[in-house]
Design a protein around this motif. Structure first.
Motif, short mmCIF file in Angstrom:
data_model
loop_
_atom_site.label_atom_id
_atom_site.label_comp_id
_atom_site.label_asym_id
_atom_site.label_seq_id
_atom_site.Cartn_x
_atom_site.Cartn_y
_atom_site.Cartn_z
N GLN A 257 0.81 -1.22 0.00
CA GLN A 257 0.00 0.00 0.00
C GLN A 257 0.84 1.27 0.00
OE1 GLN A 257 -2.95 -0.35 3.10
NE2 GLN A 257 -4.48 -0.87 1.56
N LYS A 260 1.53 1.71 -3.56
CA LYS A 260 0.26 1.85 -4.30
C LYS A 260 -0.34 3.23 -4.08
CE LYS A 260 -2.34 -1.76 -4.34
NZ LYS A 260 -3.09 -2.85 -3.72
N HIS A 261 -0.30 3.69 -2.82
CA HIS A 261 -0.88 5.00 -2.52
C HIS A 261 -0.07 6.13 -3.14
CE1 HIS A 261 -3.45 3.56 1.12
NE2 HIS A 261 -3.71 2.92 0.01
N ALA A 264 -1.06 6.17 -6.72
CA ALA A 264 -2.41 6.75 -6.87
C ALA A 264 -2.33 8.26 -6.75
CB ALA A 264 -3.36 6.16 -5.83
N ASP A 265 -1.55 8.75 -5.79
CA ASP A 265 -1.41 10.20 -5.61
C ASP A 265 -0.77 10.84 -6.84
OD1 ASP A 265 -2.63 10.45 -3.14
OD2 ASP A 265 -0.79 10.08 -2.03
N ARG B 383 -7.43 5.62 -2.51
CA ARG B 383 -6.14 5.36 -3.17
C ARG B 383 -6.03 3.89 -3.58
NH1 ARG B 383 -4.60 9.08 1.06
NH2 ARG B 383 -4.12 11.07 0.04
N ASN B 384 -6.58 3.01 -2.76
CA ASN B 384 -6.60 1.59 -3.17
C ASN B 384 -7.42 1.41 -4.44
OD1 ASN B 384 -5.08 0.80 -1.02
ND2 ASN B 384 -6.75 -0.11 0.14
N ILE B 386 -8.14 3.64 -6.77
CA ILE B 386 -7.44 4.22 -7.93
C ILE B 386 -6.30 3.29 -8.34
CG2 ILE B 386 -6.00 6.15 -8.71
CD1 ILE B 386 -7.59 7.86 -6.59
N GLY B 387 -5.54 2.82 -7.35
CA GLY B 387 -4.39 1.97 -7.65
C GLY B 387 -4.81 0.65 -8.27
#
Lengths: 356, 403
Positions: A257, A260-261, A264-265, B383-384, B386-387
Motif C-alpha cells: 500500500q 500503491k498510494h 495513486a497520488d 487510493r486503493n 485508484i491503484g
C-alpha cells in the motif's frame, strides 16, 4: 456542447504516437540524448513529413491551418515520448511570424517553415533574465547588439525570432554578420539550448511584433503545459509498470500500500489536469478574453506537477531510478526545462493573480 | 471542442426559466408553508413538468425523461440561480433509489421510490459498525428469520441522519455459516419502532450529524429484503459506486475557492489586505491550478457521458481530488484567519456546496473537510481503488486472504 477531442484530433495524436513508437523508442531517445548536438535529422525529417512543421501556420502560407489545441495535442504526445528535437522553438517561430508578420514577411518565411526546409527558433530571454515581453531588454533596430540565452537548437536554426525591448519581435537569419552561436550546457539533453550573441547583426522587425508577443507568450505557455502533461502521464505509466514487474518479499511491489498510494497520488496529480490543458489551448482560438489567464495557470500548474511527479518517479524506481542508465532522468530533466522555460511557475501565478 | 450549449439547448434553458418564473417562489397561502412543505409542493410540480426525478420511471413517481446529461446540467444551473429546491438530496435518493430500481421487487419500488424522490420519506444507511469500517464485510449485526419476520440485533455507527430518518437500509449478517461476503443480506428497517436506540455522536465541530444506532430485537417483515438472502454485499455495491461519483462536485470546489479569495481580500497582513501579499498570492495560485483542473475535468466527464464514452481513469479520482483541494483551501483559510484561528466554530455545521462566511464557518470547514475525506470511503481506501481499479496494480495480500 462538446468538451472533448474530434475524431481528427484523436487521429492526429494516434498518428504521431504511432510514428514515435517506431521511429523514436526510448533506446533511440537515449542515443540522441547522449549525442554531441542532440539533433537527429532523420527523426526531424520524419516529423516534418507528418506535417508537424506547419500545423498552425495558415493554409495560405503552406501550413495546415490548425489551431493551438491541435498543436498542443502534438506537444503532449511528443512530451510523452520525450521526443528529442526542435519542435517547440520551430512551432513558436512560425506562430510569431504568422501573428506579427506583414504579408510580405509571412510570404517570405512561413512556407519554408511549414515544410521545414528552414528551421526556426526563438530567443526570448536576455542575460539578466526576464521572459515576459515587457521585460525584454535587447535594443530593437535594423541591427541588434547583445546576448540572448536559452535559445533552443540555435546551432541548427535558419532563422531566429528575437524578443526586443518594448515587446517587439525581430527576425535574424542564419549567417548574418556578427551572429555568434555557442552551445549552452542545458540539463535537458533532448532540447538543446544555446547562447546567441549579436554584434551589429542585421535584423528585420516583424511589422506588428508588439501585438504578436502576447500570443507568442501564451502559445508557448500552453505548449509547455501540454508537454508537461504528456511527460508527467508517461512518468506515472513508467512507475506503475515498474511496480507491476519488480518483486520483493516474493510479491510485486505494487501490492504494497505504501507504494500503491504513492502511485495513486501521482495519478491524481496528473490526470485531472488534462481538461485544463485542453481548455487553455482551446481558449487561445475561441475564448480570447480568458486565454492569457488559462495559459498562465496551465503552465504554472502542469510544469509543477510534472516536476513533482518526476521526483516521485525516481523514488518509485528505487536506486535504479537515480542512475544515468535509467530512462527516468530523461523525463525528469524535461520537467526541469518545462518548468523554467518562459518563466517559473511563480512568475505566471503572479500574472494570473492580477485577474482575481 | 465546442463550449456553447447550442440553440436547441438554449431554447430548453428558456423553458426551464419560464417554468421557474411561474412556479417559484410559491405565492399566496402556499408562501406561508414551512420550508420543507414548500419544497414538497414545488417538487411535485417540477416532476410533473419533467424537470426533476428525470431518471425515475413515471410508474414510481418520477418524470421519466430521456437520458440527457446536458438538460440535467441546465436544470441544475437554472434551479440554482432561482434558489429553487432541486432533486431531493440525501442518502435515500443517492443510494437507496438506484438500488431499488436496479434490484428491488415491484412492490418495493411502488412503496418507496416516489416518496423518497419527493423528499417526503428519508433514509439512513446502516453499513459501518464499530469493528467494521474499511473492512465493511466483516460486519456482525445479526438477522434471524423468526416466523414471518426478521429479528435484528447489533450496532451500527457513523449513521448520518439516523435521528431524522424514517427508514434504514441496512447490511445484516443473516447466513452465519456462509463465507464472509456471502453471509450478508440487505434489509430495510422502519426506524420508528421500539428496539431502535439512536444516540447522537458529537463531532469535533461541536455539532451532531451522525449517530450510533443500537438494534435490540428490531423487527422487519420477511420480504423487506432487497435481493436474495446472502446477496446483500453485491446489492450494496451498486450504491457505493453512486456515492463515490456524486461527492466529487466541481462547482462546490469553485465556490469554495471564490470564498477563499474573499477571505483573502478581507483578512489583513501587515496592515494590508492579505491578497496583496505575494506569499499568499502564490498559495492561492497553486490552489487555483488544482481547482481549474478539477473544473475542466468535470466538463470533460460530462462531455464523455453525453457521447456515451467511458471517461477512464479519471472517474475513480473525483472524490480524492476534491477532498485534496478542500484540504488545501482549509489550510490556507486557517492561516488567513490569523489569531481568529484559535476560536471555536460555535456549533457551525458543515455547509455543502457553499463557501463559508466569517471565521466560525471557515473554522468549521477546516474540520469538516476532514470528515468529507473519511465519509463514503476514506482517502486511503480511495487510493486503493485508484491503484487497483484505475492503474491495475495487484491487490493487497491481506485483503486477498480475507476473501
Amino acid at each position: 456542447m462538446d468538451f472533448g477531442l474530434t475524431e481528427e484530433q484523436q487521429l492526429l495524436q494516434q498518428t504521431v504516437a504511432g510514428f514515435l513508437e517506431n521511429e523514436c523508442p526510448p533506446v533511440r531517445v537515449r542515443e540522441i540524448f547522449e549525442s554531441e548536438d542532440g539533433f537527429d535529422e532523420t527523426l526531424w525529417k520524419g516529423m516534418l513529413e507528418l506535417g508537424l512543421g506547419g500545423l498552425a501556420i495558415p493554409e495560405e502560407y503552406g501550413g495546415a491551418g490548425l489551431e493551438i489545441l491541435d498543436l498542443a495535442l502534438v506537444a503532449e504526445t511528443l512530451g510523452a515520448a520525450a521526443t528529442p528535437g526542435p519542435f517547440l522553438g520551430h512551432a513558436l517561430a512560425g506562430l510569431a511570424i504568422a501573428a506579427g508578420g506583414s504579408d510580405a514577411q509571412k510570404q517570405r518565411w512561413l512556407p519554408a517553415l511549414a515544410t521545414g526546409d528552414r528551421l526556426g527558433s526563438v530567443a526570448l530571454v536576455g542575460e539578466d533574465g526576464g521572459w515576459l515581453p515587457e521585460e525584454w531588454s535587447l535594443a530593437p533596430g535594423a541591427a541588434l547588439t547583445g546576448k540572448q540565452r536559452f535559445v533552443p537548437f540555435a546551432h541548427q536554426a535558419d532563422l531566429i525570432v528575437v524578443g526586443t525591448a518594448g515587446g517587439g519581435l525581430s527576425v535574424v537569419e542564419r549567417g548574418a554578420p556578427g551572429l555568434e552561436v555557442s552551445a549552452y550546457p542545458g540539463v535537458d539533453r533532448t532540447r538543446r539550448v544555446c547562447e546567441v550573441g549579436f554584434s551589429s547583426t542585421p535584423a528585420e522587425a516583424l511589422e506588428s511584433g508588439a501585438g504578436a508577443a502576447d500570443r507568442l507568450r501564451d502559445a508557448g505557455l500552453v505548449l509547455l503545459a501540454a508537454d508537461a502533461l504528456g511527460g508527467a502521464s508517461r512518468c506515472v505509466e513508467m512507475s506503475v509498470e515498474y511496480a507491476k514487474t519488480r518483486e520483493q518479499f516474493g510479491v510485486k511491489i505494487g501490492s504494497f500500500q505504501a507504494l500503491k498510494h504513492q502511485l495513486a497520488d501521482m495519478a491524481v496529480e496528473v490526470e485531472p489536469c488534462r481538461g485544463l490543458v485542453w481548455y487553455a489551448a482551446h481558449a487561445m482560438d475561441h475564448v480570447p478574453e480568458e486565454a492569457a489567464h488559462a495559459a498562465a495557470v496551465a503552465k504554472a500548474h502542469l510544469t509543477d506537477r510534472f516536476m513533482q511527479v518526476g521526483r516521485d518517479t525516481v523514488e518509485a524506481h528505487g536506486g535504479i531510478g537515480f542512475t544515468w542508465e535509467s530512462d527516468v532522468q530523461v523525463w525528469f530533466k524535461r520537467a526541469m526545462f518545462d518548468r523554467a522555460f518562459l518563466g517559473q511557475p511563480a512568475v505566471h501565478r503572479e500574472r494570473a493573480a492580477a485577474d482575481w | 471542442m465546442d463550449l456553447s450549449y447550442g440553440a436547441e439547448y438554449e431554447q430548453y434553458r428558456g423553458e426551464v426559466a419560464a417554468f421557474l418564473k411561474a412556479n417559484w417562489p410559491l405565492e399566496g397561502d402556499e408562501a406561508g408553508l414551512s420550508h420543507a412543505e414548500q419544497a414538497l409542493v414545488f417538487r411535485k410540480r417540477a416532476i410533473e413538468a419533467g424537470f426533476l426525478a428525470r431518471s425515475i420511471p413515471k410508474a414510481y413517481g418520477g418524470s421519466e425523461q430521456p437520458a440527457d446529461a446536458l438538460r440535467g446540467q441546465i436544470i441544475r444551473e437554472e434551479f440554482g440561480k432561482a434558489h429553487a429546491p432541486g432533486d431531493a438530496r440525501g442518502i435515500g435518493t443517492m443510494m437507496l433509489v438506484p438500488t431499488l430500481l436496479d434490484r428491488g421487487e415491484e412492490w418495493q419500488k411502488q412503496k418507496w421510490v416516489g416518496p423518497t424522490v419527493l423528499g417526503e420519506t428519508t433514509w439512513c444507511q446502516g453499513y459501518s459498525e464499530p469493528g467494521s469500517g474499511s473492512d465493511l464485510a466483516s460486519l456482525k449485526t445479526r438477522g434471524e428469520l423468526v416466523g414471518d419476520g426478521w429479528v435484528i440485533n447489533g450496532q451500527k455507527i457513523w449513521t448520518s441522519g439516523a435521528h431524522r430518518a424514517d427508514y434504514m437500509f441496512c447490511l445484516v449478517r443473516t447466513e452465519p455459516e456462509a463465507q464472509k461476503h456471502a453471509g450478508i443480506s440487505y434489509l430495510l428497517i422502519d426506524m420508528k419502532q421500539p428496539g431502535i436506540d439512536v444516540r447522537p455522536l458529537k463531532m469535533m465541530t461541536g455539532t451532531s450529524e451522525f449517530n450510533e444506532v443500537f438494534l435490540n430485537d428490531v423487527k422487519t417483515p420477511k420480504d423487506w429484503i432487497v435481493g436474495k438472502r446472502g446477496e446483500g454485499w453485491l446489492v450494496s455495491r451498486t450504491t457505493l459506486k453512486h456515492e463515490r461519483n456524486s461527492i466529487g462536485d466541481a462547482s462546490a470546489t469553485e465556490a469554495l475557492f471564490k470564498g477563499l479569495l474573499d477571505l483573502a481580500r478581507r483578512s489583513k497582513r501587515g496592515g494590508q489586505p492579505a491578497i496583496e501579499d505575494p506569499a499568499v498570492r502564490q498559495r492561492l495560485g497553486e490552489i487555483e491550478g488544482y481547482m481549474l483542473s478539477h473544473k475542466y475535468s468535470g466538463y470533460r466527464q460530462l462531455s464523455a457521458q453525453l457521447k456515451g464514452e467511458n471517461p477512464g481513469l479519471i472517474a475513480t479520482m473525483n472524490k480524492l481530488n476534491s477532498t485534496n483541494i478542500a484540504h488545501r483551501i482549509a489550510k490556507l483559510a486557517l492561516d488567513l484567519l490569523g489569531d481568529d484561528g484559535m476560536l471555536d466554530p460555535q456549533g457551525q455545521g458543515a455547509l455543502m456546496g457553499m463557501a463559508p462566511k466569517g471565521a466560525p464557518g471557515w473554522l468549521s470547514q477546516y474540520m469538516s473537510s476532514l470528515g468529507v475525506a473519511i465519509a463514503g470511503g476514506t482517502a486511503n481506501i480511495q487510493r486503493n481503488v485508484i491503484g487497483e481499479r484505475g492503474l491495475g496494480l495487484p491487490r493487497d495480500m491481506a485483503v486477498q486472504r480475507s476473501k
